[in-house]
Enzyme design. Sequence first.
Site, mmCIF file in Angstrom:
data_model
loop_
_atom_site.group_PDB
_atom_site.id
_atom_site.type_symbol
_atom_site.label_atom_id
_atom_site.label_comp_id
_atom_site.label_asym_id
_atom_site.label_seq_id
_atom_site.Cartn_x
_atom_site.Cartn_y
_atom_site.Cartn_z
ATOM 1 C CE1 TYR A 10 7.593 1.008 -1.199
ATOM 2 C CE2 TYR A 10 8.657 -1.367 0.293
ATOM 3 C CZ TYR A 10 8.132 -0.452 -0.443
ATOM 4 O OH TYR A 10 6.039 -0.703 0.018
ATOM 5 N NE ARG A 61 -3.547 -2.133 2.739
ATOM 6 C CZ ARG A 61 -4.651 -2.629 3.102
ATOM 7 N NH1 ARG A 61 -4.552 -1.744 4.764
ATOM 8 N NH2 ARG A 61 -5.766 -3.544 3.615
ATOM 9 C CG ASP A 66 2.236 5.954 2.678
ATOM 10 O OD1 ASP A 66 1.081 5.896 2.596
ATOM 11 O OD2 ASP A 66 3.139 6.440 3.310
ATOM 12 N NE ARG A 78 8.039 9.849 3.006
ATOM 13 C CZ ARG A 78 6.759 10.119 2.943
ATOM 14 N NH1 ARG A 78 5.046 9.830 2.690
ATOM 15 N NH2 ARG A 78 6.307 11.185 3.656
#
Length: 255
Positions: free
Chosen positions: A111, A50, A52, A202
């Site tokens: 990622y 999911r 952002d 992040r």
Amino acid sequence: MPRYALKIEYHGAPFVGWQRQKQHLGVQQVIEEALQKLEPDCGPIYGAGRTDAGVHASGQVAHVDLTKKWDAFRLSEALNYHLKPNPIAITNCAAVDDEFHARFSAIERRYLFRIVARRAPTVFDAGLVWQVNNPLDADAMQKGANHLIGQHDFTTFRSVMCQAQSPVKTLDQLDIQEIQLDGAIEYRFHVRARSFLHNQVRSFVGTLERVGAGSWHPDDVKSALNAADRAACGPVSPPQGLYLAEVGYPTPPFG
């Protein structure tokens, strides 16, 4: 009902993230509406992660059950036609067995985060990188990143809105690559784990950027981790540099 895996690429800027929401447009909703052009009674799709608002994907994976048996290539072509003009593309499609689940069958997620150090505004990469004005110390950032590898309580690097049952995760990779460009330097953060907490990547990158800028010592990352306190985290990086790059499965669905 035949089940299909979809490999999906998208630019996250126009969307509130992957997940369908009632009042805002998510990537999931756009793809489901395209599928309903092909099969009006099509059910929901299930994604591997999911992402952002503002976060991109080059390797998101989802699965969907359809009533009709499709040739995988024709299904991807038809979906891409109906996805226009949204910045979403189906880059691969494959029939999978009923046991395959895009989220629960995944054994790792990768990622990529991109930082570009450059004084002049980015033109071609605008909205696709986090731009900083001054070069960063990649070696110092890597030393700080090394403290995060392995199994830890990542409370410090977890959003207060995270719904995961436990803050304990195992981080398998956090490598920082420095690329010299014409008039700029790009730093690529390659991050791999089975699963992640909300805002974990992040939070890592925002903290490590402070190390690269000289505001933090690499060992301060270890101290922040050991604090198990969200207040000990550095700033959270903006979303536009983050990409869901790849999802791994025991048997790759796309061959």
